[in-house]
Design a protein around this motif. Structure first.
Motif, PDB file in Angstrom:
ATOM      1  N   LEU A 144      29.680  45.894  46.372  1.00 45.48           N
ATOM      2  CA  LEU A 144      29.995  44.799  45.446  1.00 45.48           C
ATOM      3  C   LEU A 144      30.605  45.383  44.174  1.00 45.48           C
ATOM      4  O   LEU A 144      30.094  46.355  43.613  1.00 45.48           O
ATOM      5  CB  LEU A 144      28.716  44.027  45.085  1.00 45.48           C
ATOM      6  N   THR A 145      31.697  44.767  43.717  1.00 43.90           N
ATOM      7  CA  THR A 145      32.334  45.167  42.460  1.00 43.90           C
ATOM      8  C   THR A 145      32.258  44.002  41.487  1.00 43.90           C
ATOM      9  O   THR A 145      32.503  42.855  41.852  1.00 43.90           O
ATOM     10  CB  THR A 145      33.803  45.571  42.687  1.00 43.90           C
ATOM     11  N   ILE A 146      31.920  44.317  40.242  1.00 40.33           N
ATOM     12  CA  ILE A 146      31.797  43.306  39.185  1.00 40.33           C
ATOM     13  C   ILE A 146      32.772  43.655  38.076  1.00 40.33           C
ATOM     14  O   ILE A 146      32.753  44.771  37.545  1.00 40.33           O
ATOM     15  CB  ILE A 146      30.348  43.257  38.646  1.00 40.33           C
ATOM     16  N   VAL A 147      33.615  42.699  37.725  1.00 43.56           N
ATOM     17  CA  VAL A 147      34.664  42.943  36.735  1.00 43.56           C
ATOM     18  C   VAL A 147      34.174  42.537  35.357  1.00 43.56           C
ATOM     19  O   VAL A 147      33.712  41.412  35.155  1.00 43.56           O
ATOM     20  CB  VAL A 147      35.944  42.166  37.078  1.00 43.56           C
ATOM     21  N   GLY A 148      34.308  43.451  34.388  1.00 46.49           N
ATOM     22  CA  GLY A 148      33.923  43.149  33.020  1.00 46.49           C
ATOM     23  C   GLY A 148      35.055  42.610  32.175  1.00 46.49           C
ATOM     24  O   GLY A 148      35.006  41.467  31.727  1.00 46.49           O
TER      25      GLY A 148
END
Length: 591
Positions: free
Chosen positions: A65-69
């Motif tokens: 999972l990748t979470i964009v800031g």
């Protein structure tokens, strides 16, 4: 699972800190990260807009999972590239992120879907913009169309200031290509608030309200920054306003974006101006706010991974947020000169001392580690964040931690949270418990009740009224109490002690009687007079004196706590402290 967070600021440090708490997560990576994030995750030197390198890293390291800031990643299309590669990622696509990427698009969108916002006009020619400003007069707001790290909005009080802003943005290119087009809009007054929510394109799940502080100096003076501090909740967002924003801003936006062929998933952040109950949208952001994320994530009790996966899967309607009722405040510490030119590489002292304070987290924004020392590496350097039982307590903790940290040239605002305190003071002025006593000589005893209410932060009022000498005053107080918000009345009196009974016979509010020792009978006469009420006229009678007065306050709080979860939690903590005090006394005797 393995998680990748994209970004390098205080928001990303808070995200990594929150993700680290998930039992489902085994490894966390952050691209590129910072000096504080490196203590919690493996930092990888990839730029936030290098979408190809980010995708390749996620593939090679089997990121789940990748979470964009940051917004720059979103508008660069990182979500599109990940989704095209079959990789799970949290955030809106570039087509949806245009809500933040282009203020011109957003203003036109708001108008089309009848979402409240200030009147405006678009310009791509500086001369025409200046002529328009000369006709309109000040004050006005001049905005760069594109991304400008939160700094591309200039409030101009006069025509001259507005024309200078036009030159700065369009001719001097202070914000690069972001200023190729500008928006000139009506200058709204009121109080700003941030309304941030998760959305899967169908359901909107709002976080608690928050408030950012954009201007660099105290009193909202000076140029805009990326944010000098924030707190949550924001009292200006009442329950009524929250419902209005959901019905007239958030849901219409999600539906409108779907109708435009730009389905929206991720975080939706509405910047609001609130003036005497009227709401206007100032802007949209397409990610967690920074520094709003810091206090919000401190208050969020859910596993963040569970919420994000529900968004991606389109089942956000199954999630219920669990929020710590305590307020949180973040104070940003910045480099001297920010948001203008500043120096980096300054060694930061006191980080361990500040982080050791209970309820405090120091989130890094612009730092790096050099030869074992943390040094400054940006404009906004730290986000010192604290939880407290009240806004005042949270603020005191945050500034206590700030005072422990120092580096050459550091600057910060000293008034973060003051607006919330003003609202809180207004709210606290409306007492919910009334304390009456037959004589001012009873004050030392009844003060025990007041002290407990102050400990529990329950608003109360005290007055003197005698059932025998001023019966009309007692009747007037009793009659008006419900209209003034009083929910419980505590009455303390000695000797015949008719005060509680007289009040109970003229009100439907709960009445608690406190018998006082005012005669040679040691208060037994007052006890019997208070407890022996006729059928249908109930008085909850306490013991004699100070212990009885305190128990009256405890009982009142327990009644109020039936509809107040925050107060209920405080009472549990109070009971636990009493137990610990007994244990301490026992240990002292043994020792």
């Amino acid at each position: 699972m393995k998680v990748l967070v994209i970004g390098s600021g205080g928001r990303e440090h808070a995200l990594v800190w929150k993700i680290k708490q998930s039992p489902r997560v085994s490894e966390i990576y952050c691209a590129p990260g910072n000096g504080g994030i490196a203590d919690l995750a493996r930092c990888v030197p990839i730029d936030v807009t290098d979408t190809a390198a980010l995708v390749e890293f996620a593939r090679q390291n089997r990121i789940d999972l990748t979470i964009v800031g940051p917004e720059a990643s979103l508008t660069a299309g990182v979500v599109d590239e990940f989704e095209n590669s079959g990789l799970a990622i949290f955030g809106p696509t570039s087509k949806a992120a245009i809500l933040e990427g282009s203020k011109a698009f957003t203003k036109q969108f708001l108008t089309k879907y009848q979402i409240p916002t200030a009147a405006f006009k678009l310009f791509d020619d500086a001369k025409k913009a200046k002529k328009y400003v000369a006709k309109q007069g000040g004050p006005l707001v001049v905005k760069a169309d594109g991304l400008a790290a939160g700094k591309g909005v200039i409030v101009a009080a006069t025509v001259a200031e507005a024309q200078q802003a036009i030159d700065l943005i369009m001719n001097q290119k202070a914000f690069g290509d972001a200023g190729n087009q500008i928006i000139i809009e009506q200058c709204l007054t009121g109080e700003e608030a941030s309304f941030i929510a998760f959305t899967d394109g169908k359901t909107v799940l709002p976080l608690p309200s928050s408030q950012d502080h954009k201007a660099v100096f105290d009193g909202d003076r000076g140029p805009n920054t990326g944010g000098m501090g924030a707190y949550s909740p924001a009292p200006v967002v009442t329950e009524e306003i929250e419902h209005y924003v959901m019905d007239h801003v958030m849901l219409p936006t999600i539906r409108g974006m779907a109708a435009e062929g730009r389905p929206y998933k991720g975080m939706l952040y509405a910047g609001l101006m609130i003036d005497q109950g009227r709401v206007n949208v100032l802007e949209f952001n397409c990610r967690f706010g920074d520094p709003e994320a810091q206090p919000l994530l401190m208050r969020l009790e859910n596993d963040l991974i569970d919420i994000i996966e529900a968004v991606i899967a389109g089942r956000l309607n199954t999630v219920r947020l669990q929020i710590d009722p305590r307020p949180a405040i973040c104070v940003v510490m910045a480099s001297g000169g920010y948001p203008g030119a500043y120096q980096s590489g300054k060694r930061i002292k006191g980080l361990k001392k500040a982080a050791a304070l209970a309820g405090v987290e120091v989130f890094h924004a612009g730092t790096k580690t050099v030869k074992g020392h943390v040094v400054t590496a940006g404009g906004r350097v730290l986000g010192v964040t604290a939880l407290g039982e009240t806004v005042i307590a949270a603020r005191e903790k945050a500034y206590q931690a700030v005072s422990a940290i120092d580096w050459t040239g550091c600057q910060y605002r000293h008034d973060i949270g003051e607006k919330a305190m003003k609202h809180t003071k207004k709210k606290e002025a409306a007492a919910v418990v009334g304390i009456l006593m037959g004589s001012d000589s009873d004050l030392p005893v009844m003060r025990s009740a007041a002290d407990f209410f102050e400990q529990m932060h329950v608003p109360y009022e005290m007055t003197v009224a005698s059932a025998h000498r001023t019966p009309e005053l007692v009747m007037e107080y009793t009659r008006t109490a419900p209209k003034r918000g009083i929910q419980i009345i505590i009455a303390g009196a000695g000797m015949a002690a008719h005060l509680a009974g007289v009040i109970a016979s003229h009100t439907d509010l709960p009445v608690i009687g406190v018998p006082l020792d005012a005669s040679p009978l040691g208060g037994m006469d007052a006890l019997l007079a208070t407890v022996q009420m006729p059928p249908g006229v109930p008085v909850a009678t306490m013991g004699i004196g100070k212990a009885g007065a305190k128990n009256a306050a405890v009982l009142a709080c327990r009644i109020l706590a039936l509809a107040d979860s925050d107060l209920a939690r405080k009472l549990v903590e109070f009971r636990a402290r009493m137990v610990e005090e007994v244990h301490e006394k026992a240990r002292a005797l043994k020792g």
